[in-house]
Structures are given as C-alpha cells and as structure tokens.
Design an enzyme around this catalytic site. Structure first.
Site, short mmCIF file in Angstrom:
data_model
loop_
_atom_site.label_atom_id
_atom_site.label_comp_id
_atom_site.label_asym_id
_atom_site.label_seq_id
_atom_site.Cartn_x
_atom_site.Cartn_y
_atom_site.Cartn_z
N GLU A 58 11.32 7.66 -7.04
CA GLU A 58 10.18 8.30 -7.29
C GLU A 58 8.94 7.18 -7.56
O GLU A 58 7.78 7.27 -7.16
CB GLU A 58 10.06 9.08 -8.39
CG GLU A 58 11.17 10.36 -8.26
CD GLU A 58 10.30 11.47 -7.66
OE1 GLU A 58 9.15 11.32 -7.26
OE2 GLU A 58 10.81 12.64 -7.53
N SER B 103 6.26 18.56 -7.51
CA SER B 103 5.44 17.65 -7.81
C SER B 103 4.34 18.70 -8.50
O SER B 103 4.94 19.08 -9.78
CB SER B 103 4.63 17.15 -6.74
OG SER B 103 3.73 16.16 -7.23
N HIS C 86 8.74 9.88 -3.40
CA HIS C 86 8.27 11.42 -3.85
C HIS C 86 8.22 12.37 -2.55
O HIS C 86 7.74 11.72 -1.70
CB HIS C 86 6.94 11.23 -4.36
CG HIS C 86 6.43 12.39 -5.43
ND1 HIS C 86 7.25 12.92 -6.49
CD2 HIS C 86 5.31 13.13 -5.20
CE1 HIS C 86 6.40 13.78 -6.89
NE2 HIS C 86 5.48 14.07 -6.21
#
Length: 527
Positions: A351, A227, A464
């Site tokens: 995501e 990330s 995510h």
C-alpha cells in the site's frame, strides 16, 4: 483443498494448485418481460440482461436533487410520488469530482447525482429475502462514481448464483470534494458537515424502505467499500457515536477503515481553506457566504474547486463535527463507540507505494518527512530506527534493491519511505481495528493481498486498489481499457482467474452467511 481467508491471500497466485468442485446452477428461475418494481414513491421498470440473467434498475434517485438552495446542504428525502413506471435503464451521472477516476470516464458529472442502482438475479420475487451487498466507491473523497465499469456488479452477482448463494448488489453515489466534505466554522455552525457521508446514510435508509420490493432482505445488508469507500464504511460504523440504526448487519473494508489516514483538523483550522474558496468566488464579503456559494453558476463554482484554490486542502473526508462524527476514529474505536457487527477487512502488501513521498534520498529527508505528519524529533528518531535504510527489508518486496536509475525520481530510500507510510496509513490501522474487535469479542476476518498485478512494475508491487478486479471477478478487465491501469488478467496465468474466483466467493460468503470461509466445497469447475 480448503483455505481460510487469512491463509488464502498470503501467497502469490503461482502457488495455487488446481481445484476441483461441483458447478452449482442458478437457483433463480429465468423470466421473460421487462422487470418492474413498485416502491414507496412509485414504480420503475428496469432492464433485463440475458447474458447474465439479471435485472438492472439503474439511476434511481434516493434524495431530492442537491441543486440550487439544496447545494451544500444535508440530503433531503424524496417528497414526490408518481403514477406509471419510470425508466431506470441507465446509470445516473456521477457527482462532481476531480481526478483520474472522472477523467477516464469523460467527466459525465452533474449536481443532480444522488442515485442508487440495484442488480439482482432475474426472476427474483419480492418475498425472496436475498442478502444485499452495498458497494461504496473510493477515490479519496474527491472523485469516483457508481457508473465506473470497474465496479460492475454483474460478475460477482453471477458468481453468487453459480455457487448457490445469490445476493442482490447495490451501488450508490455520494457528493465529493467540497460538495460533499466542505468544513470550517461556517459549515459547522450551519450543520452542513460530512455531507457525503450523510448522502450515504440516506441511501441506506432508502434501502431499508425499498429493498424488499426487489426481493432483498433489509435485515441482511452488508456495506462494502474500498479506499475512501472503506473509510466511508468506517464512518457509517462510527456515525452518531456508534449508534446502531439497524441499517446493516455486516461490513467489508478494503484498504481503508474507521481510522483516517490523515490528521484531522478542527473547524477553525479549516477556515483558511473555506476562506480561499469564498475569496476566489467573490463570496467572501457576502452576509451569508454559504448562500452566496449556493447561488453561483455550477460552471463558475466548479472551475474554482478544480483549481489551485483547493490544492492545499489536506483531505476530503471525515470531520469531527460533534454530530455525525463525535470524535476521531481511533478514539471512538478505543472507547467502543462503533456499531458492533462482523467485519471483513484487509490491506494490500505494498500500500505504501501509493502514498509514500518520492525523492527521499537521505536519512535527514526521511526524518523531515516523518515529522511533517506530527511526530517530534525523538519520535521520528525512533521511527528511523524501526524503519532502517535496508532495501532488503523494505517494500515492495518485488524490488530487490534500490530503484534503478530510470526510477531515480522515486528516491534512493524509496523502500524505507514506502514501508513506513504503508504501515502508518494502512497496516497499523488494520491491526488496531483487529485488536479492538477481538477485545470486544466481535467477529472479524483480516486479509493480506500480495499479488503482483499485471502492468505494475517491481518498484510499485502489490499496491493500492489492485485487489478490486479480483473481488469483483472482473475477468474481462471491464473499465481498465480506459483507466490509468492495465487489464489485470490479460496475458496472465490461469492462477489469476482462479484467485479471482476464490476471492469473490469469499466476499459472497461473507455477504450471505456472515463468514467468508463458508464457500469451501463451493468452488466451480470453471476454475
């Protein structure tokens, strides 16, 4: 059964069959006593962990404490030496940050936070020259820390020993939110921009100077993050116009990269956010507003930064300052201005469910949302055609139709919005990065993680962060008992643990060999 990286992560764990292999014993001899190491500035004694047969050196400063007049300044190298051995048996405190990654840890934060940790197989000698994997945590640039137990490096280092490819794990802290990513005309003129990335850069220099003493090879460093940590890896690849300072030989990016997921703005446009901060702290009328901010008690400053005053800041991340970052990531990639080292990168299938706006119920609302990020009417209309309101082809694939009434807040067109935003912020950048690397004849490997992790509903899918526990081989679910998550492996089929072993060993193979697929035939009988 041999798998390539690209093939491996495009199937659900239920599709995996049994594997056979030979267990590889630890290659590093066990030693007794307290581990010590002599570095440039002085000696440290660490902690021996007999369970994993590892040495821990935790919370070592790599810079002067960024407090007092060093607040909102670029990191400064250590300038002191000492005699005797200092204690490094506990993680340092996290840098000031604001968000769930800090709350679940109980907010153990401090301004004096620029520390680094080393996890090595016990008995590693100074001349071992082991490869080094450097973990950089994510958290949107506003939260996180290397002490987060979900980032415990013991499990993956243990895997590396078992497969006969030992490496040394390193993790570091960097400043967050305004402390690390303040911008605007004043910060730009003072040269104190992208501070969080400069923290990371100084830590990488510290590694170059000191890792050999731990038994590591400074020429075999791989930087690795997820990330905002993956975006940090991208920032280091782009730094100073892509200047190669020989700080690393390879890079891993999980759900992030060179390209910012937010539209970057210039210094003058950032001034309104900077002015909001100085007004709220009564520093706006000071002759030197930065100096005023540096003199504030940390409690006063933190209360302002953790309030609605900073709520409108569009992102905490890369700023084009014509120094550390000379242009946008997209432009630098296309111009070839990046460090050209092998790359392992990828994204999770769904995501978009972590980033898509909720409550999109009509095409008009979808178009408005698209245009809010910059596209004009004509472009938005084209996007609406490319991303039609057909739930069967949206994401997540695990949600077969529209959200159920009890998920009405997601919006009737949730799958459409999630598909578009996921491509915009994650999958589109991944593809462009892959294309640029291929054009430049640079080795790169791309993965697609689509496992529905324990505790995630069909409306969220393989979203995510979900690959992290698998990559770290965190089969114990360490850290998830307090996090805003469920233990990914609790009450799940054995195929989940098998996948974790395969994935972690691919990451290890990349760190050690520069190729994630050299682990074929190295699978432990434990899976």
């Amino acid at each position: 059964m041999a798998w390539s990286l690209r093939k491996l992560l495009t199937v659900l764990p239920s599709a995996f069959l049994c594997f056979s292999g030979v267990s590889v014993g630890a290659l590093i001899p066990r030693q007794s006593g307290v581990p010590t190491v002599a570095l440039k500035n002085g000696s440290y004694h660490g902690l021996r962990n007999p369970t994993y047969d590892q040495d821990f050196f935790l919370g070592m400063p790599f810079a002067q404490a960024p407090v007092g007049d060093l607040r909102f300044r670029n990191p400064v190298s250590l300038n002191t030496t000492w005699t005797g051995a200092k204690n490094t048996t506990q993680y340092g405190l996290a840098c000031y940050g604001y968000g769930s990654d800090d709350w679940v840890l109980g907010n153990p934060v401090s301004e004096d936070c620029l520390t680094i940790n080393v996890i090595r197989p016990s008995g590693t000698l100074p001349d071992a020259k082991l490869p080094v994997g450097v973990w950089i945590y994510g958290g949107g640039g506003s939260m996180g820390g290397s002490l987060d137990p979900r980032y415990n490096l013991s499990f993956i280092v243990q895997q590396s020993v078992q497969m006969g490819k030992p490496f040394i794990g390193v993790s570091l802290n960097y400043r967050l939110q305004a402390f690390g990513f303040l911008f605007g005309s004043t910060a730009s003129k003072s040269g104190v921009t992208n501070i969080g990335y400069r923290d990371q850069r100084l830590a990488l220099h510290w590694i170059q100077e000191n890792i050999a003493a731990f038994g590591g090879d400074p020429t075999k460093v791989t930087i690795w993050g997820e990330s905002a940590g993956a975006s940090s890896v991208g920032a280091q690849l782009l730094a100073y116009g892509g200047r190669d300072d020989k700080l690393f030989r390879a890079a891993i990016q999980e759900s992030g990269g060179h390209i910012s997921s937010s539209r970057q703005i210039n210094a003058s446009s950032w001034d309104k956010y900077y002015n909001n901060i100085t007004r709220a702290t009564n520093c706006s009328t000071a002759g030197d507003t930065l100096a005023c901010l540096r003199k504030l008690p940390i409690g006063v400053l933190s209360a302002v930064l953790n309030s609605s005053v900073t709520a409108s800041v569009p992102y905490w991340g890369p700023s084009v300052d014509n120094d550390f970052i000379v242009d946008t990531g997209t432009r630098q990639l296309l111009d070839g201005k990046f460090v050209k080292v092998p790359l392992l990168h990828g994204r999770n299938f769904d995501e978009g469910t972590s980033f898509a706006p909720k409550g999109i119920n009509t095409t008009e609302q979808f178009l408005t949302s698209v245009m809010s990020a910059g596209p004009d009417n004509a472009t938005a209309a084209t996007i609406a055609v490319l991303y039609p309101d057909i739930p069967a082809i949206g994401i997540p694939a695990t949600l077969l139709g529209r959200p159920a009434p009890n998920n009405a807040s997601l919006g009737v067109q949730w799958k459409r919005a999630a598909a578009y935003v996921g491509d915009l912020r994650q999958h589109g950048p991944r593809r462009l990065i892959s294309q640029v690397y291929a054009t430049n004849n640079i080795s790169s490997w791309s993965y697609h993680f689509n496992v529905l992790v324990n505790g995630k509903p069909p409306a969220i899918g393989a979203t995510h962060f979900q690959e992290v526990a698998f990559v770290f081989h965190n089969l114990e679910g360490l850290g998830y008992e307090n996090a805003v998550a469920v233990d990914p492996f609790a009450n799940m089929p054995q195929t989940y643990q098998r996948l974790a072993t395969i994935m972690s060993r691919m990451w290890i193979s990349f760190i050690v060999d520069g190729d994630p697929n050299t682990n074929n035939g190295k699978l432990s009988s434990a899976i």
